[in-house]
Design a protein around this motif. Structure first.
Motif, PDB file in Angstrom:
ATOM      1  N   THR A 174       0.831  -1.209   0.000  1.00 34.75           N
ATOM      2  CA  THR A 174       0.000   0.000   0.000  1.00 34.75           C
ATOM      3  C   THR A 174       0.860   1.251   0.000  1.00 34.75           C
ATOM      4  OG1 THR A 174      -1.833  -1.119   1.126  1.00 34.75           O
ATOM      5  CG2 THR A 174      -1.732   1.272   1.327  1.00 34.75           C
ATOM      6  N   GLU A 175       1.903   1.261   0.834  1.00 32.22           N
ATOM      7  CA  GLU A 175       2.783   2.438   0.908  1.00 32.22           C
ATOM      8  C   GLU A 175       3.532   2.644  -0.409  1.00 32.22           C
ATOM      9  OE1 GLU A 175       5.141   1.590   4.324  1.00 32.22           O
ATOM     10  OE2 GLU A 175       3.459   1.858   5.719  1.00 32.22           O
ATOM     11  N   THR A 176       3.929   1.544  -1.071  1.00 31.40           N
ATOM     12  CA  THR A 176       4.610   1.653  -2.367  1.00 31.40           C
ATOM     13  C   THR A 176       3.721   2.358  -3.378  1.00 31.40           C
ATOM     14  OG1 THR A 176       5.974  -0.313  -2.040  1.00 31.40           O
ATOM     15  CG2 THR A 176       5.543   0.328  -4.308  1.00 31.40           C
ATOM     16  N   ILE A 177       2.473   1.984  -3.422  1.00 31.76           N
ATOM     17  CA  ILE A 177       1.542   2.571  -4.393  1.00 31.76           C
ATOM     18  C   ILE A 177       1.261   4.027  -4.068  1.00 31.76           C
ATOM     19  CG2 ILE A 177      -0.797   2.426  -5.336  1.00 31.76           C
ATOM     20  CD1 ILE A 177      -0.613  -0.642  -4.646  1.00 31.76           C
ATOM     21  N   LEU A 178       0.949   4.304  -2.805  1.00 31.54           N
ATOM     22  CA  LEU A 178       0.566   5.666  -2.434  1.00 31.54           C
ATOM     23  C   LEU A 178       1.723   6.657  -2.567  1.00 31.54           C
ATOM     24  CD1 LEU A 178      -1.717   5.003   0.680  1.00 31.54           C
ATOM     25  CD2 LEU A 178      -2.400   5.531  -1.656  1.00 31.54           C
ATOM     26  N   SER A 179       2.964   6.179  -2.384  1.00 33.84           N
ATOM     27  CA  SER A 179       4.119   7.084  -2.467  1.00 33.84           C
ATOM     28  C   SER A 179       4.703   7.174  -3.872  1.00 33.84           C
ATOM     29  CB  SER A 179       5.217   6.617  -1.504  1.00 33.84           C
ATOM     30  OG  SER A 179       5.701   5.332  -1.874  1.00 33.84           O
ATOM     31  N   SER A 180       4.143   6.440  -4.829  1.00 33.18           N
ATOM     32  CA  SER A 180       4.702   6.428  -6.191  1.00 33.18           C
ATOM     33  C   SER A 180       4.481   7.767  -6.883  1.00 33.18           C
ATOM     34  CB  SER A 180       4.068   5.313  -7.013  1.00 33.18           C
ATOM     35  OG  SER A 180       2.695   5.577  -7.234  1.00 33.18           O
ATOM     36  N   GLU A 181       5.357   8.059  -7.812  1.00 27.08           N
ATOM     37  CA  GLU A 181       5.257   9.305  -8.570  1.00 27.08           C
ATOM     38  C   GLU A 181       4.009   9.316  -9.440  1.00 27.08           C
ATOM     39  OE1 GLU A 181       8.822  10.805 -10.481  1.00 27.08           O
ATOM     40  OE2 GLU A 181      10.047   9.487  -9.260  1.00 27.08           O
ATOM     41  N   ILE A 182       3.701   8.174 -10.069  1.00 26.49           N
ATOM     42  CA  ILE A 182       2.536   8.167 -10.960  1.00 26.49           C
ATOM     43  C   ILE A 182       1.242   8.301 -10.166  1.00 26.49           C
ATOM     44  CG2 ILE A 182       3.674   6.876 -12.806  1.00 26.49           C
ATOM     45  CD1 ILE A 182       2.291   4.366 -11.801  1.00 26.49           C
ATOM     46  N   ASN A 183       1.226   7.846  -8.918  1.00 25.48           N
ATOM     47  CA  ASN A 183       0.025   8.054  -8.104  1.00 25.48           C
ATOM     48  C   ASN A 183      -0.103   9.519  -7.717  1.00 25.48           C
ATOM     49  OD1 ASN A 183      -2.260   6.911  -6.449  1.00 25.48           O
ATOM     50  ND2 ASN A 183      -1.059   7.844  -4.814  1.00 25.48           N
ATOM     51  N   ARG A 184       1.033  10.136  -7.319  1.00 23.17           N
ATOM     52  CA  ARG A 184       0.989  11.557  -6.966  1.00 23.17           C
ATOM     53  C   ARG A 184       0.627  12.423  -8.158  1.00 23.17           C
ATOM     54  NH1 ARG A 184       5.762  10.261  -3.975  1.00 23.17           N
ATOM     55  NH2 ARG A 184       7.034  11.296  -5.570  1.00 23.17           N
ATOM     56  N   ALA A 185       1.000  11.950  -9.361  1.00 21.87           N
ATOM     57  CA  ALA A 185       0.661  12.684 -10.585  1.00 21.87           C
ATOM     58  C   ALA A 185      -0.755  12.375 -11.059  1.00 21.87           C
ATOM     59  CB  ALA A 185       1.665  12.350 -11.686  1.00 21.87           C
ATOM     60  N   ARG A 186      -1.478  11.562 -10.309  1.00 23.58           N
ATOM     61  CA  ARG A 186      -2.868  11.195 -10.606  1.00 23.58           C
ATOM     62  C   ARG A 186      -3.003  10.515 -11.975  1.00 23.58           C
ATOM     63  NH1 ARG A 186      -6.202  13.204  -6.838  1.00 23.58           N
ATOM     64  NH2 ARG A 186      -5.482  14.943  -5.561  1.00 23.58           N
ATOM     65  N   LEU A 187      -2.048   9.648 -12.260  1.00 21.16           N
ATOM     66  CA  LEU A 187      -2.087   8.905 -13.522  1.00 21.16           C
ATOM     67  C   LEU A 187      -2.759   7.545 -13.359  1.00 21.16           C
ATOM     68  CD1 LEU A 187       1.514   9.750 -14.765  1.00 21.16           C
ATOM     69  CD2 LEU A 187      -0.636  10.664 -15.649  1.00 21.16           C
ATOM     70  N   LEU A 188      -3.026   7.152 -12.103  1.00 21.71           N
ATOM     71  CA  LEU A 188      -3.701   5.871 -11.839  1.00 21.71           C
ATOM     72  C   LEU A 188      -5.154   6.177 -11.482  1.00 21.71           C
ATOM     73  CD1 LEU A 188      -0.933   4.222  -9.640  1.00 21.71           C
ATOM     74  CD2 LEU A 188      -1.513   3.596 -11.979  1.00 21.71           C
ATOM     75  N   ASP A 189      -5.970   6.325 -12.489  1.00 27.75           N
ATOM     76  CA  ASP A 189      -7.337   6.767 -12.255  1.00 27.75           C
ATOM     77  C   ASP A 189      -8.344   5.625 -12.237  1.00 27.75           C
ATOM     78  OD1 ASP A 189      -7.151   6.110 -14.899  1.00 27.75           O
ATOM     79  OD2 ASP A 189      -7.770   8.051 -15.684  1.00 27.75           O
ATOM     80  N   THR A 190      -7.855   4.363 -12.206  1.00 26.38           N
ATOM     81  CA  THR A 190      -8.785   3.231 -12.164  1.00 26.38           C
ATOM     82  C   THR A 190      -9.537   3.208 -10.842  1.00 26.38           C
ATOM     83  OG1 THR A 190      -7.313   1.959 -13.582  1.00 26.38           O
ATOM     84  CG2 THR A 190      -8.987   0.727 -12.377  1.00 26.38           C
ATOM     85  N   ILE A 191      -8.826   3.418  -9.730  1.00 26.58           N
ATOM     86  CA  ILE A 191      -9.454   3.487  -8.414  1.00 26.58           C
ATOM     87  C   ILE A 191      -8.877   4.684  -7.669  1.00 26.58           C
ATOM     88  CG2 ILE A 191      -9.834   0.993  -8.276  1.00 26.58           C
ATOM     89  CD1 ILE A 191      -7.413   0.762  -6.482  1.00 26.58           C
ATOM     90  N   ASP A 192      -9.599   5.108  -6.642  1.00 29.04           N
ATOM     91  CA  ASP A 192      -9.102   6.196  -5.796  1.00 29.04           C
ATOM     92  C   ASP A 192      -8.204   5.574  -4.734  1.00 29.04           C
ATOM     93  OD1 ASP A 192      -8.596   8.369  -4.249  1.00 29.04           O
ATOM     94  OD2 ASP A 192     -10.691   8.896  -3.865  1.00 29.04           O
TER      95      ASP A 192
END
Length: 290
Positions: A128-146
């Motif tokens: 969970t921490e890996t995903i939430l701290s990723s650059e692409i998550n911070r850039a809102r590029l993972l829009d499949t789920i919140d």
């Protein structure tokens, strides 16, 4: 314990209001005391200080025969003893424990889990921490789920199931501390199988989350390369000028002619990696619903 095995860290129900969550997180000692049902006792005045002040007041009283002065001394002694009984830190700690006791089902401590379930929760938290701290998550590029809402909620749900599994395993081991006789061993098999099936199901769900994290890590690496190439693409003329000015024709670098094409390839790879991460997120949702 194997030094490579890290215990899970404190987990608090993400549905709790922020002020309560912060209060619980601020005092792990209070949480442990609440788990044991131990509210710190109110501390009385320090006997040594009480004796010292009383002795000083008696000495002052013996040196004065004035009734008014004695009355003042009595008032001073009362205030001093009351001040000695003051314990603001103790009151704060008792208040923290009471808050923790009111929300005892809304937090999970590392010691609430056995070794196997603790490892599984730590894996869940790491993914969970890996995903939430990723650059692409911070850039809102993972829009499949919140991710900011869904992942903490899923971590909490998994953790609650792991606590239940830990409790039932501990109960089973108390009831059946050893190996049953061969003649009746088969009668115990369904109970053991139920515990194993629950652990297997939770492990599969955690592996799905870890696969999502793996895809996010991969996409993160490609995303960084993509951003770096975008910066370099703006500087392409400078590189071409450098080669033209300093290198002989036989040493010219033909690769510079294909920079735009290579950048497009990396861009395509980046979009593919994002799609793979989104697919992994969809699988996570499917696993959660099942």
């Amino acid at each position: 314990m194997d030094p490579r095995r890290r215990p899970p860290h404190l987990l608090i129900d993400p549905a709790l209001p922020a002020p309560i969550s912060s209060a619980l997180r601020a005092s792990p000692q209070a949480l442990r005391a609440a788990r044991l049902g131990q509210i710190p006792r109110r501390r009385g005045p320090d006997p040594v200080k009480v004796v010292a002040i009383a002795g000083l007041l008696l000495l002052m009283a013996s040196l004065s025969a004035t009734g008014g002065f004695i009355a003042v001394l009595v008032l001073i002694s009362f205030s001093a003893l009351r001040g000695l009984g003051n314990d603001p830190e103790g009151r704060r700690e008792r208040r923290r424990v009471r808050v923790a006791m009111e929300h005892r089902d809304r937090f999970i401590l590392p010691e609430d889990l056995d070794g196997g379930c603790g490892d599984l929760l730590r894996r869940t938290q790491d993914a969970t921490e890996t995903i939430l701290s990723s650059e692409i998550n911070r850039a809102r590029l993972l829009d499949t789920i919140d991710n900011a809402v869904t992942l903490p909620d899923q971590t909490w749900r998994i953790a609650r199931k792991l606590v239940r599994l830990s409790d039932m395993r501990a109960e089973h081991n108390r009831l059946v501390p050893g190996t049953p006789p061969p003649e009746v061993a088969e009668a115990f098999t369904p109970y053991v199988k139920a515990l194993e099936t629950a652990e297997l199901s939770l492990t599969r769900r955690i592996r799905t989350l870890e696969e999502y994290a793996r895809q996010v890590r991969k996409a993160d690496g490609v995303y960084r390369a993509y951003l770096q190439l975008q910066v370099l693409a703006e500087r392409t003329p400078r590189y071409e000028a450098l080669v033209a000015e300093t290198a002989e024709d036989s040493l010219a670098l033909p690769g510079l002619e294909h920079l735009t094409e290579q950048a497009q390839q990396v861009k395509k790879l980046f979009h593919e990696s994002i799609d793979e991460a989104r697919d992994a997120a969809r699988h996570l949702l499917t696993a959660t619903d099942s």
